[in-house]
Design a protein around this motif. Structure first.
Motif, short mmCIF file in Angstrom:
data_model
loop_
_atom_site.label_atom_id
_atom_site.label_comp_id
_atom_site.label_asym_id
_atom_site.label_seq_id
_atom_site.Cartn_x
_atom_site.Cartn_y
_atom_site.Cartn_z
N SER A 48 93.54 32.92 -25.95
CA SER A 48 92.44 32.01 -25.62
C SER A 48 92.90 31.03 -24.56
O SER A 48 94.05 30.61 -24.52
N GLY A 49 92.02 30.68 -23.69
CA GLY A 49 92.38 29.73 -22.63
C GLY A 49 92.72 30.45 -21.34
O GLY A 49 93.00 31.63 -21.32
N ASP A 50 92.69 29.71 -20.28
CA ASP A 50 92.93 30.28 -18.96
C ASP A 50 94.42 30.25 -18.62
O ASP A 50 94.94 29.24 -18.19
N THR A 98 97.64 28.82 -13.84
CA THR A 98 98.71 28.13 -14.56
C THR A 98 99.77 29.10 -15.09
O THR A 98 100.85 28.66 -15.47
N GLU A 99 99.46 30.39 -15.11
CA GLU A 99 100.47 31.37 -15.54
C GLU A 99 101.69 31.33 -14.63
O GLU A 99 102.81 31.53 -15.09
N ARG A 100 101.47 31.09 -13.35
CA ARG A 100 102.59 31.05 -12.41
C ARG A 100 103.58 29.94 -12.73
O ARG A 100 104.76 30.04 -12.43
N LEU A 101 103.09 28.88 -13.36
CA LEU A 101 103.97 27.78 -13.76
C LEU A 101 104.69 28.08 -15.07
O LEU A 101 105.76 27.56 -15.32
N VAL A 119 98.34 43.65 -26.04
CA VAL A 119 99.58 42.88 -25.98
C VAL A 119 99.84 42.58 -24.52
O VAL A 119 99.92 43.50 -23.70
N GLU A 120 99.97 41.29 -24.17
CA GLU A 120 100.28 40.90 -22.80
C GLU A 120 101.75 40.48 -22.73
O GLU A 120 102.19 39.63 -23.50
N LEU A 121 102.47 41.09 -21.80
CA LEU A 121 103.88 40.81 -21.60
C LEU A 121 104.10 40.50 -20.12
O LEU A 121 103.36 40.97 -19.27
N ALA A 122 105.14 39.74 -19.83
CA ALA A 122 105.52 39.45 -18.45
C ALA A 122 107.00 39.76 -18.29
O ALA A 122 107.82 39.32 -19.10
N LEU A 123 107.33 40.53 -17.26
CA LEU A 123 108.70 40.92 -17.01
C LEU A 123 108.88 41.20 -15.53
O LEU A 123 107.91 41.27 -14.78
N SER A 124 110.12 41.34 -15.09
CA SER A 124 110.39 41.60 -13.68
C SER A 124 110.02 43.04 -13.34
O SER A 124 109.85 43.88 -14.23
#
Length: 146
Positions: A48-50, A98-101, A119-124
């Motif tokens: 939830s949220g941007d 704001t994800e970039r921060l 499922v949201e994940l962030a990786l290189s």
């Protein structure tokens, strides 16, 4: 004892506790990474949220499972675990707003489908290649539980 002596004692105790916490984080990370197969992996725990809800962490491949450990936690066990056969890669996108921060600068956001939902994940990008290879590495019809 004067008030300033109490203040110095309290400041010293807080400093010692902060140093012990930092040392415990270093030891925990060394224990997690000693078997290899680890990489920087952020997980969006609240959708939830941007662009909010991201938590930095460490991912580790452990056989048929992907384990996720929070970066600033002292817990020895993973916070989340996903089985390889229940995950499927759905796509990638660049971090926005704001994800970039909240994320590491070179990380991309991926969406995976699981039995419990998205499922949201962030990786290189390099870790993404390894993740996709890990997902596809299981030969069809193989039962690893035997």
């Amino acid at each position: 004892m004067a008030w300033w002596e109490w203040t110095l004692d309290a400041a010293g105790a807080i400093l010692i506790l902060a140093l012990l916490y930092g040392l415990a984080l270093v030891v925990r990370r060394r224990l997690i990474t000693r078997h290899g197969g680890t990489f920087e992996l952020s997980h969006r725990v609240r959708t939830s949220g941007d662009g909010r809800g991201w938590v930095l962490g460490i991912g580790r491949y452990s056989g048929e499972r992907l384990e996720w450990f929070r970066l600033f936690s002292l817990a020895p066990r993973p916070k989340r675990v996903w089985a390889r056969d229940s995950l499927s890669y759905d796509g990638r996108r660049e971090a926005f707003g704001t994800e970039r921060l909240s994320l590491y600068p070179d990380h991309v956001v991926i969406v995976c489908l699981s039995a419990s939902g998205d499922v949201e994940l962030a990786l290189s990008a390099g870790s993404l290649t390894g993740f996709q290879s890990w997902l596809e590495a299981r030969p069809p019809g193989t039962d690893w539980s035997r």
